[in-house]
Structures are given as C-alpha cells and as structure tokens.
Design an enzyme around this catalytic site. Sequence first.
Site, PDB file in Angstrom:
ATOM      1  N   HIS A 179       0.737  -1.325  -0.008  1.00 31.23           N
ATOM      2  CA  HIS A 179       0.068   0.011  -0.083  1.00 31.23           C
ATOM      3  C   HIS A 179       0.925   1.309  -0.078  1.00 31.23           C
ATOM      4  O   HIS A 179       0.413   2.211   0.400  1.00 31.23           O
ATOM      5  CB  HIS A 179      -0.891   0.110   1.424  1.00 31.23           C
ATOM      6  CG  HIS A 179      -2.132  -0.811   1.257  1.00 31.23           C
ATOM      7  ND1 HIS A 179      -2.582  -1.279   2.401  1.00 31.23           N
ATOM      8  CD2 HIS A 179      -2.663  -1.513   0.184  1.00 31.23           C
ATOM      9  CE1 HIS A 179      -3.758  -2.144   2.096  1.00 31.23           C
ATOM     10  NE2 HIS A 179      -3.709  -2.225   0.663  1.00 31.23           N
ATOM     11  N   GLU A 383      -4.681   6.553  -5.399  1.00 37.73           N
ATOM     12  CA  GLU A 383      -3.375   5.739  -5.664  1.00 37.73           C
ATOM     13  C   GLU A 383      -3.029   6.102  -7.355  1.00 37.73           C
ATOM     14  O   GLU A 383      -2.054   6.120  -7.622  1.00 37.73           O
ATOM     15  CB  GLU A 383      -3.603   4.286  -5.402  1.00 37.73           C
ATOM     16  CG  GLU A 383      -3.524   4.001  -3.979  1.00 37.73           C
ATOM     17  CD  GLU A 383      -3.957   2.489  -3.600  1.00 37.73           C
ATOM     18  OE1 GLU A 383      -5.059   2.306  -3.617  1.00 37.73           O
ATOM     19  OE2 GLU A 383      -2.926   1.689  -3.246  1.00 37.73           O
TER      20      GLU A 383
END
Length: 398
Positions: A179, A383
Amino acid sequence: MSTRVLVINSGSSSIKYQLLDVETHEALATGLVERIGQPTGKLKHTGPAGTTTLEQPVPDHEAGMAMVLQLFEEHGPRLVESELTAVGHRIVQGGSVFAGPAVIDDAVLQQIDDLSSLAPLHNPANVAGVRAARHAFPSTPHVAVFDTAFHSTLEPAAYEYAIDREVARRYAIRRYGAHGTSHLYVSRQAAAFLGKDPSEVNVIVLHLGNGASATAVRGGRSVETSMGLTPLEGLVMGTRSGDLDPAVLFHLARVAGMSIDELDDLLNRRSGMLGLSGHTDMRDVHAAVEAGDENARTALDVYYHRIKGYVGSYYAHLGRVDAIVFTAGIGENDDLVRAGALAGLERLGIEVDPERNAGRITEEKVISPDGAEVTVLVIPTNEELEIARQAVETISAG
Ligand code: AMP
C-alpha cells in the site's frame, strides 16, 4: 507537453484503468475488465458519454486490453497515442530491487517477473498487464510504480525478522510492506493540509480497506509499516488474519493435517472479518452487530484492538505524532470504526470529535477537536493520481 497518463492496475482476472490528467487531477475515463479467463467476462467503461457495460468472454489480458482500446475508440475520450505522456502500472512487489518508479524495458519487466516468488498472486498478473499494454501502446513510455517502494526507507531494525540470517538472505525474507503508493500520497496530502512540508511532520496513516495497513511516516519517510514479506501481516482485514503466532501453522499442519495451500487459503481468504464474523464488508458487520450478533461484536472489538495497538506502537517509534490519517474504503466511510479504533487514547493527545466524525467523509477533513495535540484527519486516497504523477516525473527526469 500533455500530462495525460493511463494508469493500469492489472490483477489475475481483472484490469482496472483510469485516464488521468496530472495537471488538473481530472479522471477523464475509468474502467474495469473483470472475470478474465472465465466463461463470461464483464467490462465497464465510464467516459465523457457516460457508462457503458458489456458482457462477453475475455480470454486473457491481451484480449482485455484490446477491448479497452475499443471502448476508448467507441465511447471516448479518443486515446491518441501521441497525446499520452505515459502508461503507469501499479506493481505490487518491487523487492529490494526497486526503491522508486522505473521506466519499463525488457530487463525491468524480467526483474518484475523474477520477483514473482515474493508475490505469486500479484506480480505475474501485473506482468501480464504490462505485456498487453506495451502491445497496445508500443510507442508510449510505460512506467512501473511499486507498492513496496515507499517502504524502502525502512531501517533494518524495522524490516528484519529475527530469524536465521543466512536463511533470510538466501530467500530474500524481510518485511517489504505494501500500500506504499497510498501511504505516500496520503501522508503528503496530510502535510500539505497542515500547511507544512512533508519533511517537517510525523504522521501515522491508517489505510483501512478490504486490505488494511498502518504506516509510521517520519519527515516524509516510511519508518514502520504493518504489512510484511506479504500483505498478510499486520491489521485484521476483510479476509486476511493479519498478525498471528506462526506456530498456529505448524499446529494446524500437525493436528488438522492441513496442507500449505489450505493454510494459505485459510489465512488469506477465510480469516479476518470473514473468519470472525462471517462478513467481509464492514457494513455487513455493523448490521450484524445491530441485530445482536455476538460474533460480529467480538470481530469489531478485535479489529479496533489491533489498530489501537499499532497506533500505540507507532507513537512510541515516532516519539512525536502530528497527525493520524484515516483513508481507503473503511477509513473514509466508516465513522464507527474511526471512533472505535482511537477510543481511549486521550492521554496520548488523540481524540475524535463525534460531530466532525459523523458519517461518510468524501473530502479532506479534520475530525479531532480544536486544540487537540494530534490532528486526526480523513484524507481520501488516490493511488491512481499518485501513480500518474510519478509516471510523469519519471519521464520528465529521464
Ligand atoms: P477498499 O478496499 O479501499 O475499496 O475498501 C473496501 C471496503 O470498504 C469494503 O469491503 C467495506 O468494508 C468498506 N466500505 C465501503 N463503503 C463503506 C461504508 N459506506 N461504510 C462502511 N464501510 C464501507
């Protein structure tokens, strides 16, 4: 120069994509190809003309990417290759090889493939996506952005497991984290929100989605993170156990005769909230608690307890905490989790204001009371934008 980037996140049976303008932050198109390799595939494309969905077999990633091109062609925006700055690829595992983004050539693609033993579910799927995209966009630069890269700043004290050094070296066993793109994006946004440079602030990021991880960020650098060799370690997740005594595995192998594959399936796909409560989605867990389900109540308690432990640990590692940030599906949407996970930490200067915290939060917002020592924030992760940004930076630097 145009700053349009096509961001691709390729899974074993899916391709998720977004066409972004890095300058305006605008998503010009988003889409998803699902059930690749299964008898019926599904495609969804959202562009200027709205959303189009299709059901048809998608035999492999090459076919999926060809269909994506077709969708852009028919429903817009038209993808003129000369106007694409880059194709940015999310790559899960960069091992100790990639500490930052890399322009993809045959050698880089081979290195990503070689790292597959560390991420057998993810890297081969990422590689399949890159191969297909390189065929679809042969004259556009392709950039790999690694989920592990942000954690390459971890010191040995944080990334080494206390096991035989020679075994660890030979098999590349260490904590890599995951992540990272989200933790980087969210921690930088938090610094900007506080009106500071990332180098000036210490932040704990809680990325709580179906997968979940916590990261301690000191002065813009990741110094501790909860995921390890793989994304199994750390917090309780939708279907993953998170931290566990490794001896549970030996015990189950001996007393229950479970195989390696069965244990992998148990911990990665049948544990976490699903194992404890029977529900993967946090909304279903809350509904079960409301209905008086004791298992669901305990599952939530375990979930909060684990997060609180990490917050305390990261507080100790950072020494001073300027902000705690919630992000991802649960972090952004679930006020009960945000309040529950940080309850009782007032002595550490950590408090959540019930009114500010209430409901789903869709933009950057403070949820701690005025004057709190630690600012608690909700920051929606992005992201794709971070991958697109890094792709443009990498191309410009080259
Ligand atoms: P992500 O992996 O970041 O997409 O997060 C997905 C998870 O977010 C789902 O499995 C849900 O548990 C959670 N989620 C999404 N929307 C909500 C909501 N409105 N309330 C609580 N949890 C939510």
